[in-house]
Design a protein around this motif. Structure first.
Motif, mmCIF file in Angstrom:
data_model
loop_
_atom_site.group_PDB
_atom_site.id
_atom_site.type_symbol
_atom_site.label_atom_id
_atom_site.label_comp_id
_atom_site.label_asym_id
_atom_site.label_seq_id
_atom_site.Cartn_x
_atom_site.Cartn_y
_atom_site.Cartn_z
ATOM 1 N N GLU A 56 152.589 -10.289 -40.145
ATOM 2 C CA GLU A 56 152.379 -10.892 -41.468
ATOM 3 C C GLU A 56 151.360 -12.010 -41.324
ATOM 4 O O GLU A 56 151.479 -12.864 -40.449
ATOM 5 C CB GLU A 56 153.695 -11.454 -42.011
ATOM 6 N N LYS A 101 162.247 1.686 -34.111
ATOM 7 C CA LYS A 101 161.859 0.468 -34.820
ATOM 8 C C LYS A 101 160.341 0.298 -34.814
ATOM 9 O O LYS A 101 159.648 0.757 -33.902
ATOM 10 C CB LYS A 101 162.529 -0.764 -34.195
ATOM 11 N N MET A 122 161.537 -4.221 -37.520
ATOM 12 C CA MET A 122 162.462 -3.589 -38.462
ATOM 13 C C MET A 122 162.575 -2.104 -38.172
ATOM 14 O O MET A 122 161.740 -1.535 -37.467
ATOM 15 C CB MET A 122 162.007 -3.822 -39.901
ATOM 16 N N VAL A 167 157.064 -2.521 -35.347
ATOM 17 C CA VAL A 167 156.662 -3.923 -35.302
ATOM 18 C C VAL A 167 155.525 -4.116 -36.298
ATOM 19 O O VAL A 167 154.473 -3.478 -36.196
ATOM 20 C CB VAL A 167 156.190 -4.326 -33.887
ATOM 21 N N PHE A 208 152.236 -7.801 -45.120
ATOM 22 C CA PHE A 208 152.759 -7.086 -43.959
ATOM 23 C C PHE A 208 151.726 -6.049 -43.541
ATOM 24 O O PHE A 208 151.266 -5.252 -44.370
ATOM 25 C CB PHE A 208 154.074 -6.380 -44.295
ATOM 26 N N LYS A 211 152.783 -13.885 -37.927
ATOM 27 C CA LYS A 211 154.219 -13.800 -37.656
ATOM 28 C C LYS A 211 154.603 -12.347 -37.406
ATOM 29 O O LYS A 211 154.182 -11.446 -38.123
ATOM 30 C CB LYS A 211 155.016 -14.345 -38.840
ATOM 31 N N VAL A 212 155.413 -12.132 -36.371
ATOM 32 C CA VAL A 212 155.859 -10.792 -36.002
ATOM 33 C C VAL A 212 157.191 -10.472 -36.679
ATOM 34 O O VAL A 212 158.085 -11.318 -36.744
ATOM 35 C CB VAL A 212 156.005 -10.682 -34.463
ATOM 36 N N HIS A 213 157.300 -9.243 -37.190
ATOM 37 C CA HIS A 213 158.545 -8.751 -37.782
ATOM 38 C C HIS A 213 158.917 -7.431 -37.112
ATOM 39 O O HIS A 213 158.060 -6.554 -36.956
ATOM 40 C CB HIS A 213 158.375 -8.505 -39.291
ATOM 41 N N SER A 261 158.522 -10.811 -30.931
ATOM 42 C CA SER A 261 159.034 -11.931 -31.727
ATOM 43 C C SER A 261 157.979 -13.025 -31.765
ATOM 44 O O SER A 261 156.983 -12.981 -31.045
ATOM 45 C CB SER A 261 160.336 -12.486 -31.137
#
Length: 202
Positions: free
Chosen positions: A70, A65, A165, A67, A86, A161-163, A148
């Protein structure tokens, strides 16, 4: 292949600052050797001086994954469908700091993460036609399950903001044109070429 010219093939005629604000603009007048032989006429160029930066790709090879963060980027407001982009973690190198120190600091400030391992990949120039800015690119081994929330330094007006995926989902955003900033494109393309090596031995 060895390149023909070096710094010694430039004659610097003058250099001075024409603007100093949050960033700086310097004017260079110079002559340079020509591929066909001889020297150019005097050339004047303005150079955007904003210092050098670090970019960090936070990747968890165990879960495969990525990180991403944004945040708003107002310079693209007129040309992008949204100025919230992003991105990878990144930050400027301040006097007295090493690139690796900045990589660890920015990872903590922007994503709330501590790297289990920080590996330098390469350096590159972001826009050498008009800016001196150089990026030192690192990948950071992280535990993506710990990523997060919203981060950033309030005094610097950061709202990040953390994403989290999958690597495939992040790369698909690049392929779909959702991710369209150079540092993140470079980082994700590098990861797509190298993730097998990063996951070996797990």
């Amino acid at each position: 292949m060895k390149q023909k010219f070096s710094r010694d093939d430039i004659e610097m005629l003058s250099q001075h600052t024409v603007y100093q604000g949050f960033f700086r603009v310097d004017e260079y007048r110079f002559k340079h050797r020509l591929f066909a032989g001889g020297w150019s006429e005097p050339v004047t160029r303005e150079v955007f001086e904003r210092g050098h930066a670090v970019v960090v790709l936070p990747y968890d090879p165990v879960s495969d994954k990525v990180v991403l963060i944004e945040q708003i980027r107002i310079p693209v407001v007129a040309d992008a469908s949204t100025p919230w982009l992003f991105e990878l973690v990144a930050g400027m190198i301040e006097p007295g700091e090493s690139a690796e120190q900045v990589a660890h600091r920015e990872l903590r400030e922007e994503a709330g993460l501590v790297a289990n391992k920080m590996v330098r990949v390469c350096d590159y120039f972001a826009s050498p036609g008009g800016s001196s800015e150089r990026f030192d690119f690192y990948w950071a081994k992280v535990d993506a399950s710990l990523a997060s929330g919203i981060h950033g330094i309030s005094e610097e007006h950061e709202d990040i903001k953390v994403h989290v995926m999958s690597r495939e989902a992040a790369y698909q955003l690049l392929c779909d044109g959702v991710i369209n900033n150079a540092s993140t494109m470079i980082g994700l393309q590098w990861l797509q070429l190298n993730y097998h090596k990063l996951r070996e031995g797990l």
